[in-house]
Design an enzyme around this catalytic site. Structure first.
Site, PDB file in Angstrom:
ATOM      1  N   ASP A  13      -5.507  -7.198   9.762  1.00 22.98           N
ATOM      2  CA  ASP A  13      -6.596  -7.743   8.956  1.00 22.98           C
ATOM      3  C   ASP A  13      -6.176  -7.768   7.493  1.00 22.98           C
ATOM      4  OD1 ASP A  13      -9.027  -8.657   8.101  1.00 22.98           O
ATOM      5  OD2 ASP A  13     -10.182  -6.909   8.734  1.00 22.98           O
ATOM      6  N   ASP A 103      -8.109 -14.721   8.623  1.00 19.27           N
ATOM      7  CA  ASP A 103      -7.466 -13.557   8.004  1.00 19.27           C
ATOM      8  C   ASP A 103      -7.373 -12.348   8.932  1.00 19.27           C
ATOM      9  OD1 ASP A 103     -10.161 -13.052   8.044  1.00 19.27           O
ATOM     10  OD2 ASP A 103     -10.292 -12.329   5.981  1.00 19.27           O
ATOM     11  N   GLU A 104      -7.605 -12.523  10.226  1.00 21.29           N
ATOM     12  CA  GLU A 104      -7.449 -11.383  11.140  1.00 21.29           C
ATOM     13  C   GLU A 104      -7.094 -11.852  12.541  1.00 21.29           C
ATOM     14  OE1 GLU A 104     -10.816  -9.069  12.630  1.00 21.29           O
ATOM     15  OE2 GLU A 104     -12.155 -10.536  11.694  1.00 21.29           O
TER      16      GLU A 104
END
Length: 399
Positions: A13, A103-104
């Site tokens: 993350d 983003d993860e």
């Protein structure tokens, strides 16, 4: 045969993603409180978060909490490029990558022991590779289940690495606050605390039927399983979205007249319907999500008789849902509008309906999509949107 004594699922993350990209690209911002977005906070650096600034907070409130923060406009193309570069690092690490957002992601490294070593070593190299190749800090949690890996990354933030040994899973999990459980927001946490339940361990001590009586069947059973780290879900490659949506945060001073809300709804539906058609998807359930000025949330939905990706059909449904919610909006105010279409299927897997009436809407949608693809989203727009701020289009993982 190599057998790892560690969990083999990684949750990676990126830390304060938008703000981190801004700090990476402008050295003057490093180590300073940064807020991305003006009217509404889209992201805050950890230096700004230390003053209480949070995502989706109004800009005025954020600046009052952190007067010396540097406010920068969002650069969505830069965030999209950074995300693509990070996911390339993920896929160079293992082919088993399940993206959750730009983003993860979850990564399964269970088959890499002989060539890459233990999961903790792979996670450390992953963090180093992302920093070296993309210039961004990333936190990684390592555990035996997806749920626990995500919890571990949350505990390890920012810019950390946390490995949860299989023999100490519950020892790690049970002292944590109930908010660490997936599905526990402010309302559920308050309900649990009313019953004297504040930690995951206290949730685990309750019989399942008691949790069900407090929270309902679905959520009670879900939290009972998670509190015992029962999460059999594998990392899924190529998992398609179950819904496609968009949302627009409104400043506290933004007008909330029916006309103003309708303009926001029109812009969101145009965006969603185009994404549906681009992805070759259709959906049956239209969902309206509102955040009121008192921070309470309101959700309304309607299931259509036939799945669709037609702009007009989705917009008509959204307008009905907004009209039903207007009395509450007028009473409490409004700070966010979200629209989603769920119950998705591929558009070629749907039984066609006899065309008793000529569908001019589909032809219009096709022409507009062609114009937007060729000349850009701003090439042609609705009259009701002229002169209005279109809001920020958040980059998403490809469908």
């Amino acid at each position: 045969m190599f057998v790892s004594r560690e969990g083999t699922i990684l949750h990676a993350d990126l830390d304060a993603f938008y703000a981190s990209v801004e700090q990476r690209d402008d050295p003057r911002l490093r180590g300073r409180p940064v807020i991305v977005g003006g009217g509404v906070v889209l992201a805050a650096s950890y230096e700004a978060k230390a003053y209480g600034v949070a995502t989706a907070m109004g800009g005025t409130q954020a600046r009052s909490l952190c007067p010396h923060a540097i406010v920068v406009p969002p650069r969505m193309s830069a965030y999209s490029a950074a995300s693509k570069a990070v996911f390339e690092v993920f896929r160079n690490t293992t082919p088993l990558v399940e993206g959750m957002s730009i983003d993860e992601a979850f990564l399964d490294v269970g088959g890499l022991g002989r060539i890459a070593g233990p999961p903790s070593g792979i996670a450390a190299r992953l963090r180093a590779d992302v920093l070296e190749r993309v210039g961004l800090p990333i936190t990684v949690g390592v555990a035996r289940t997806k749920f626990l890996a995500k919890v571990a990354s949350g505990v390890a933030k920012p810019d950390g690495l946390l490995v949860v040994p299989p023999e100490d899973e519950l020892g790690f999990l049970h002292p944590l606050a109930v908010e660490r459980l997936w599905g526990v927001g402010k309302v559920t946490a308050a309900k649990l605390r009313e019953h004297g339940i504040s930690t995951v361990g206290e949730v685990a001590e309750l019989p399942e039927n008691i949790l069900v009586s407090i929270l309902g069947r679905a959520l009670g059973r879900h939290l009972h399983a998670l509190a015992h780290n029962l999460d059999p879900r594998p990392v899924q490659v190529g998992r398609r979205r179950r819904s496609i949506g968009a949302q627009r945060a409104l400043g506290r001073r933004a007008p909330t007249t029916p006309a103003a809300i309708d303009a926001v709804a029109v812009a969101l539906v145009d965006r969603i319907a185009r994404r549906l058609r681009t992805a070759g998807r259709v959906g049956r359930t239209v969902v309206l999500r509102l955040r009121l000025a008192d921070y309470s949330r309101l959700t309304r939905s309607h299931t259509l008789p036939q799945p669709t990706c037609a702009t007009e059909a989705i917009l008509t449904t959204v307008r009905v849902l907004v009209a039903r919610a207007m009395p509450l909006i007028e009473e409490r105010g409004l700070t966010l509008v979200g629209v989603a279409v769920g119950n998705l299927d591929d558009d070629d897997a749907v039984q066609l309906v006899l065309p008793f009436d000529e569908d001019a809407g589909a032809a219009l949608d096709a022409v507009l999509d062609t114009l937007h693809d060729r000349f850009g989203s701003a090439a042609i727009t609705r009259a009701v949107l002229l002169g209005r701020d279109p809001g920020v289009t958040v980059p998403l993982l490809p469908e």
